[in-house]
Design a protein around this motif. Structure first.
Motif, PDB file in Angstrom:
ATOM      1  N   SER A   1       0.833  -1.199   0.000  1.00  0.00           N
ATOM      2  CA  SER A   1       0.000   0.000   0.000  1.00  0.00           C
ATOM      3  C   SER A   1       0.868   1.249   0.000  1.00  0.00           C
ATOM      4  CB  SER A   1      -0.908   0.020   1.237  1.00  0.00           C
ATOM      5  OG  SER A   1      -1.750  -1.102   1.274  1.00  0.00           O
ATOM      6  N   LEU A   2       0.254   2.378  -0.342  1.00  0.00           N
ATOM      7  CA  LEU A   2       0.908   3.673  -0.223  1.00  0.00           C
ATOM      8  C   LEU A   2       0.088   4.551   0.710  1.00  0.00           C
ATOM      9  CD1 LEU A   2      -0.895   5.808  -2.182  1.00  0.00           C
ATOM     10  CD2 LEU A   2       0.215   4.444  -3.960  1.00  0.00           C
ATOM     11  N   GLY A   3       0.714   5.592   1.262  1.00  0.00           N
ATOM     12  CA  GLY A   3       0.025   6.482   2.184  1.00  0.00           C
ATOM     13  C   GLY A   3      -0.645   7.631   1.459  1.00  0.00           C
ATOM     14  N   TYR A   4      -1.752   8.138   2.047  1.00  0.00           N
ATOM     15  CA  TYR A   4      -2.469   9.270   1.456  1.00  0.00           C
ATOM     16  C   TYR A   4      -3.057  10.152   2.544  1.00  0.00           C
ATOM     17  CZ  TYR A   4      -6.098  12.096  -0.659  1.00  0.00           C
ATOM     18  OH  TYR A   4      -6.878  13.161  -1.024  1.00  0.00           O
ATOM     19  N   ALA A   5      -2.980  11.473   2.327  1.00  0.00           N
ATOM     20  CA  ALA A   5      -3.648  12.453   3.184  1.00  0.00           C
ATOM     21  C   ALA A   5      -3.867  13.720   2.363  1.00  0.00           C
ATOM     22  CB  ALA A   5      -2.826  12.759   4.430  1.00  0.00           C
ATOM     23  N   THR A   6      -4.783  14.569   2.816  1.00  0.00           N
ATOM     24  CA  THR A   6      -5.073  15.810   2.108  1.00  0.00           C
ATOM     25  C   THR A   6      -5.158  16.970   3.092  1.00  0.00           C
ATOM     26  OG1 THR A   6      -6.578  16.871   0.526  1.00  0.00           O
ATOM     27  CG2 THR A   6      -7.573  15.497   2.222  1.00  0.00           C
ATOM     28  N   SER A   7      -4.919  18.182   2.587  1.00  0.00           N
ATOM     29  CA  SER A   7      -4.914  19.368   3.440  1.00  0.00           C
ATOM     30  C   SER A   7      -5.299  20.592   2.619  1.00  0.00           C
ATOM     31  CB  SER A   7      -3.518  19.579   4.037  1.00  0.00           C
ATOM     32  OG  SER A   7      -3.448  20.820   4.732  1.00  0.00           O
ATOM     33  N   ALA A   8      -5.984  21.530   3.262  1.00  0.00           N
ATOM     34  CA  ALA A   8      -6.328  22.788   2.595  1.00  0.00           C
ATOM     35  C   ALA A   8      -5.228  23.823   2.743  1.00  0.00           C
ATOM     36  CB  ALA A   8      -7.635  23.340   3.166  1.00  0.00           C
ATOM     37  N   ASP A   9      -4.352  23.649   3.754  1.00  0.00           N
ATOM     38  CA  ASP A   9      -3.399  24.715   4.073  1.00  0.00           C
ATOM     39  C   ASP A   9      -1.991  24.224   4.405  1.00  0.00           C
ATOM     40  OD1 ASP A   9      -3.872  23.486   6.494  1.00  0.00           O
ATOM     41  OD2 ASP A   9      -4.883  25.209   7.412  1.00  0.00           O
ATOM     42  N   LEU A  10      -1.720  22.939   4.280  1.00  0.00           N
ATOM     43  CA  LEU A  10      -0.416  22.340   4.616  1.00  0.00           C
ATOM     44  C   LEU A  10      -0.130  22.355   6.118  1.00  0.00           C
ATOM     45  CD1 LEU A  10       1.781  23.855   1.729  1.00  0.00           C
ATOM     46  CD2 LEU A  10       0.793  21.543   1.828  1.00  0.00           C
ATOM     47  N   ILE A  11      -1.137  22.733   6.897  1.00  0.00           N
ATOM     48  CA  ILE A  11      -1.002  22.769   8.357  1.00  0.00           C
ATOM     49  C   ILE A  11      -1.876  21.694   8.990  1.00  0.00           C
ATOM     50  CG2 ILE A  11      -1.329  24.161  10.446  1.00  0.00           C
ATOM     51  CD1 ILE A  11      -0.870  26.651   8.646  1.00  0.00           C
ATOM     52  N   ASN A  12      -3.141  21.710   8.627  1.00  0.00           N
ATOM     53  CA  ASN A  12      -4.104  20.743   9.157  1.00  0.00           C
ATOM     54  C   ASN A  12      -4.349  19.661   8.105  1.00  0.00           C
ATOM     55  OD1 ASN A  12      -4.924  22.371  11.634  1.00  0.00           O
ATOM     56  ND2 ASN A  12      -5.321  23.826   9.986  1.00  0.00           N
ATOM     57  N   TRP A  13      -4.086  18.425   8.475  1.00  0.00           N
ATOM     58  CA  TRP A  13      -4.177  17.318   7.534  1.00  0.00           C
ATOM     59  C   TRP A  13      -5.317  16.371   7.901  1.00  0.00           C
ATOM     60  CZ3 TRP A  13      -1.270  16.747   3.116  1.00  0.00           C
ATOM     61  CH2 TRP A  13      -0.194  17.648   2.969  1.00  0.00           C
ATOM     62  N   SER A  14      -5.867  15.737   6.888  1.00  0.00           N
ATOM     63  CA  SER A  14      -6.887  14.721   7.106  1.00  0.00           C
ATOM     64  C   SER A  14      -6.274  13.514   7.805  1.00  0.00           C
ATOM     65  CB  SER A  14      -7.470  14.262   5.765  1.00  0.00           C
ATOM     66  OG  SER A  14      -6.472  13.554   5.013  1.00  0.00           O
ATOM     67  N   GLU A  15      -7.118  12.601   8.219  1.00  0.00           N
ATOM     68  CA  GLU A  15      -6.609  11.349   8.765  1.00  0.00           C
ATOM     69  C   GLU A  15      -5.808  10.620   7.688  1.00  0.00           C
ATOM     70  OE1 GLU A  15      -8.274   7.154  10.741  1.00  0.00           O
ATOM     71  OE2 GLU A  15      -9.656   8.756  10.130  1.00  0.00           O
ATOM     72  N   GLN A  16      -4.652  10.126   8.068  1.00  0.00           N
ATOM     73  CA  GLN A  16      -3.817   9.390   7.127  1.00  0.00           C
ATOM     74  C   GLN A  16      -4.393   7.993   6.911  1.00  0.00           C
ATOM     75  OE1 GLN A  16       0.364   9.551   8.368  1.00  0.00           O
ATOM     76  NE2 GLN A  16      -0.059  11.491   9.401  1.00  0.00           N
TER      77      GLN A  16
END
Length: 318
Positions: free
Chosen positions: A99-114
């Protein structure tokens, strides 16, 4: 004359509006996502105004600790800005997982659950999922995630006993929402052990930079292949664009009218770079760049100056 005056006024208004946009457009900042060590402490970010001198954020400490996968690593972090305005990141979670890891963010500060995306779980003999990257295709509003995997028994003509017998090829999947994915498929089989791909689009052409991972005789250099389609048709790889050293992890930025390919001189424990104005003829400028100590490879991307200020405010206050 009345209509001519109205026409002239309209033209003037358009010019003023365009000028206002030019004046108010924020300058861009180059960001570099990277890891240090084995990737165990997570995401690091550095920034640059000129693409040559890079300064670390958060005093060189990790901005995001890894939580996805069994080994919980965050190697080879790739960050792009998507069509939804958010930043999307993929990374290597392990040396051996499928598998590979994934996460998303609107501001590079607060990230979604990995979370992990099990892109090679269907392949019983797959040994790894390494150095994933994302390309956003604006035309079709779709994301292509691509990476390198060794599947035992495939491509015996390039098999070596060195370096644990890894013998990679490049694979991909596509998605519009990072929830539903197309079946994993082969992206590039160049006739050699290949890893660490990154893609840019110039005009109508997709240009992929890859590492020739051949061990016997050793290559360990960066080459280029091109296609008129994003997910197929990549042809014979070029001659190496890097020099007499081992290089990996290419990432590309256009600075003014010059293309710069950054890469990891991993044996020398330093970053390197080559530059070109035509994507054909390359000059080594490794002696002109400066990265934070311990930088390992990742991805270069652009943000606005106001986003950089928010990042500084957030991480310099800690």
């Amino acid at each position: 004359m009345k209509y001519l005056s109205l026409f002239s006024l309209s033209i003037c208004a358009i010019i003023i509006l365009c000028s206002a946009r030019i004046v108010t457009e924020e300058p861009k900042v180059y960001m570099f996502s990277y890891f240090i060590g084995n990737g165990e402490d997570g995401l690091h970010l550095a920034y640059s105004m000129n693409g040559l001198t890079w300064k670390t954020l958060n005093d060189g400490k990790s901005l995001l600790a890894p939580t996805a996968g069994g080994d919980k690593l965050m190697r080879d972090p790739c960050i792009i800005k998507g069509g939804d305005g958010n930043y999307h990141m993929v990374w290597t979670v392990s040396w051996t997982e499928k598998s590979l890891g994934y996460a998303t963010s609107a501001d590079l500060i607060n990230w979604s659950e990995q979370r992990t995306i099990p892109v090679m779980a269907h392949e019983e003999d797959a040994r790894n999922t390494w150095a994933p990257e994302i390309f956003y295709d604006e035309k079709d509003d779709i994301y292509m995630i691509f990476w390198s995997t060794t599947i035992d028994g495939l491509y015996p003509e390039t098999q070596s006993k060195e370096e644990s017998g890894y013998n990679h090829r490049k694979y991909y999947t596509t998605t519009k929402d990072f929830e539903n994915f197309s079946p994993t498929a082969l992206l590039y089989e160049p006739g050699f052990n290949v890893i660490d791909g990154t893609i840019i689009k110039e005009g109508k052409e997709y240009i992929m930079f890859v590492k020739d991972e051949t061990r016997e005789p050793a290559q360990k250099n960066i080459r280029i292949t091109k296609s008129n389609k994003l997910s197929s048709g990549y042809g014979k790889a070029s001659q190496p664009i890097t020099g007499d050293y081992w290089a990996e992890g290419p990432t590309v930025a256009k600075i003014g009218d010059q293309w710069i390919v950054y890469f990891d001189k991993y044996i020398e424990k330093s970053m390197g770079a080559v530059m070109s104005s035509d994507l054909e003829n390359w000059t080594d400028i490794s002696d002109q760049i400066s990265f934070p100590k311990g930088t390992r490879h990742g991805t270069v991307f652009k943000i606005s100056s106001s986003e950089l200020e928010k990042l500084k405010e957030e991480f310099e206050k800690k």
